[in-house]
Design an enzyme around this catalytic site. Structure first.
Site, short mmCIF file in Angstrom:
data_model
loop_
_atom_site.label_atom_id
_atom_site.label_comp_id
_atom_site.label_asym_id
_atom_site.label_seq_id
_atom_site.Cartn_x
_atom_site.Cartn_y
_atom_site.Cartn_z
N THR A 28 2.26 13.86 -1.27
CA THR A 28 2.60 14.13 -2.64
C THR A 28 2.60 15.54 -2.99
O THR A 28 1.88 16.34 -2.38
CB THR A 28 1.67 13.29 -3.49
N SER A 40 1.53 3.62 -9.31
CA SER A 40 1.36 4.93 -8.99
C SER A 40 0.13 5.56 -9.79
O SER A 40 -0.35 4.92 -10.70
CB SER A 40 2.40 5.80 -8.97
N ARG A 81 10.71 6.11 -9.09
CA ARG A 81 9.67 5.67 -7.99
C ARG A 81 10.39 4.42 -7.22
O ARG A 81 11.57 3.90 -7.57
CB ARG A 81 8.47 4.62 -8.88
O1 DON Z 1 1.89 7.20 -6.08
C1 DON Z 1 0.67 7.20 -5.71
O2 DON Z 1 -0.21 7.31 -6.37
C2 DON Z 1 0.34 7.58 -4.28
N1 DON Z 1 1.43 7.16 -3.28
C3 DON Z 1 0.48 9.03 -4.24
C4 DON Z 1 -0.10 9.57 -2.73
C5 DON Z 1 -0.59 11.10 -2.95
O3 DON Z 1 -0.72 11.73 -3.86
C6 DON Z 1 -1.08 11.58 -1.51
N2 DON Z 1 -1.30 12.98 -1.64
N3 DON Z 1 -1.99 13.90 -1.39
#
Ligand code: DON
Length: 561
Positions: free
Chosen positions: A372, A443, A95
């Site tokens: 993501t 996260s 991370r």
């Molecule tokens: O770490 C996290 O929970 C977010 N930054 C994830 C972002 C995310 O999944 C965007 N996707 N569609």
């Protein structure tokens, strides 16, 4: 015929005939990613005798080229590695971290109000990237190929280019408003005349190829020191960002123990803090274990009601307790204990929705002894890798490091900019997730591996911000409780509740009759766009592999051999 789902099915059996959705089946190895080209290069690694980690790291670098909206070297993520010999799974935490100069109030003005978009679309939005160090560490600990070998397909894809699919063009058109503000982003991802690359055209990334080549030549130092580090630091200096050469040099990924829980006899391993994912998947499963979910039926009003009530309780706890365990104490044992779940279950009315305003974070401490993208890989030895990584939003901050050809994350928005002020996903946080120098932002990413009788069985995970936890949860329930094959489990409509806002979000395909019953029980139900993009593999006890790629992303693919 009807889908073979509901009570009476042996959990997760690989029923193929008669179902509407079919997994890809293979006997040796399987890769599921959100981009066909990444799936292909990773599968090639398996075919040549590489293991699941070799293939996963290769996919990770390839996605950084083929899917710039979420594949990355400018972001971070989590990888779960679960050996096929039954030994303990391990989590690699790569991370992003807050730069050393970060402060608790950096996203607030002098009056203490959160400045809109400062944590999203400025150079302050970027955390120190972890992807390169994390993937390299995974390879060093568990791989059999070199970093050069893992990078080679990505370098080729960047240098020689690849034919863009429609989704690539559409993504860049949609995000144009916030991407074209940055000259380096415009020149890297659009044509010289400013228009987007069209489906069928070849897109090359020479600067990214050179950046990847430096990693190939010099190892992680080729990113965290030297030319690339200088380009990142210069980008920051020009625009008031905080990441320094020192921050980059000091970045270290961590090896962590995954969260472990059980559900109806299956072992659940998922990501530990600084992700909240594993903790709350286990917590929700613990609550739901007390209900006859199979008997309720998939996406029935009873099933959705109990899921939503359990989700609310978990997200309320998330808002108070979850943060980076290197900085704050998280009552993990309590949150994931069966006894705490039982106490929470007592507050759930089977017929009435409890309003979010009447729910707050619980007290797990009595049970505390002390865009993501996800990809899944299983190899012929039964080793499994479950990896989710991100630059947060689609295209992250939208800022490309000038001269280095890659996008920077806007992960700092996952910190709580101010207690009680929601982040982009509507998630509320407090003290435990405030900004601190060197800290990792909380996260929801939930790379998950379920074991059956000690063997790797289900490998899954998803993007989707706050919806990651509930998306991953539902695939587990679909397989274990509803007996779906993996492709069906991935494809069927999903629901989501995150305590605040106090509403159940549903995908297309939930019956209006069901919605009416839920409304009668006091729920607010809202329709929305598709949630998550879950790339999963199910491995039967005889070694047969079934891949389920999420149709919600048109470029998703599962391939095996
Ligand atoms: O770490 C996290 O929970 C977010 N930054 C994830 C972002 C995310 O999944 C965007 N996707 N569609």
């Amino acid at each position: 015929m009807m889908l073979l789902i509901g009570s009476g099915q042996a959990a997760g059996q690989a029923i193929l005939e008669g179902e509407r959705f079919h997994p890809v089946t293979a006997s040796q190895g399987m890769v599921a990613t959100s981009h066909t080209l990444a799936t292909e290069v990773a599968l090639e690694v398996l075919k040549k005798g590489g293991n699941a980690v070799d293939a996963a790291v290769t996919a990770g670098f390839a996605l950084a080229v083929t899917q710039p909206r979420s594949g990355n070297i400018g972001g971070g993520g989590f990888m779960l590695v679960s050996p096929g010999d039954g030994s303990a799974p391990e989590a690699i935490d790569y991370r992003e971290k807050a730069p050393a100069a970060a402060t608790e109030t950096m996203f607030q003005d002098d009056a203490g109000n959160v400045v809109p978009n400062r944590s999203r679309f400025t150079h302050l939005a970027a955390g120190v990237p972890g992807t390169v160090a994390g993937l390299a560490l995974a390879l060093e600990r568990h791989g059999t190929i070199s970093l050069q070998q893992a990078l080679a397909p990505a370098i080729k894809l960047a240098r020689e280019g690849f034919i863009v699919p429609r989704r690539f063009t559409e993504g860049l058109e949609e995000a144009r408003g916030r991407l074209e503000r940055w000259p380096a982003t415009l020149s890297t991802f659009y044509k010289p005349d400013g228009s987007a690359w069209q489906p069928g055209e070849r897109f090359r990334q020479p600067e990214l190829a050179a950046t990847l080549q430096r990693i190939s030549d010099q190892g992680v130092k080729g990113f965290y020191e030297g030319e690339t580090a200088r380009l990142i630091a210069a980008e920051m200096e020009r625009h008031g960002g905080l990441i320094t050469l020192e921050d980059l040099k000091n970045y270290e990924p961590e090896v962590r123990q995954p969260v472990h829980g059980t559900y109806r006899g299956y072992d659940i391993y998922s990501m530990s803090p600084p992700s909240s994912g594993g903790t709350h998947i286990v917590q929700i499963l613990n609550i739901l274990e007390g209900y006859p979910m199979a008997e309720f039926g998939h996406n029935s009003a009873d099933g959705i009601h109990h899921m939503a009530e359990a989700m609310k309780l978990a997200y309320a706890d998330r808002s108070k307790y979850l943060g980076d365990t290197d900085y704050v104490e998280v009552p993990l044992l309590g949150l994931t204990s069966k006894a705490y779940a039982e106490s929470l279950r007592k507050g759930i009315d089977p017929q009435r929705a409890t309003p979010a305003s009447e729910i707050g974070p619980g007290d797990p401490t009595p049970w505390e002894s002390p865009e993501t993208t996800h990809f899944s890989v299983v190899d012929k030895w039964g080793n499994a890798v479950s990896n989710t990584y991100t630059i947060n939003f689609s295209y992250g901050s939208g800022i490309t490091v000038q001269g280095a050809g890659f996008l920077l994350n806007n992960e700092m928005d996952d910190f709580s900019a101010k207690p009680g002020v929601p982040n982009a996903y509507g998630l509320i946080g407090g003290e435990a997730n405030k900004v601190e120098p060197g800290k990792r932002m909380l996260s929801s990413m939930s790379p998950t591996i379920v074991r059956k009788n000690g063997q790797n069985w289900l490998v899954t995970g998803s993007p989707g911000g706050s919806r990651i936890i509930t998306t991953t949860l539902q695939v587990i329930l679909n397989v274990i409780d509803h007996g779906m094959n993996i492709q069906t489990a991935v494809s069927v409509p999903r629901i989501h509740h995150q305590w605040l806002p106090d509403e159940i979000r549903i995908e297309q395909g939930i019956s209006p009759d069901t919605v009416r019953i839920l409304e009668e029980r006091g729920h607010t139900v809202v329709g929305g766009s598709a949630m998550g993009a879950i790339q999963s593999i199910l491995r039967e006890e005889d070694g047969t592999l079934h891949g389920g790629a999420d149709p919600r992303r048109s470029t998703s693919s599962a391939m095996g051999y």
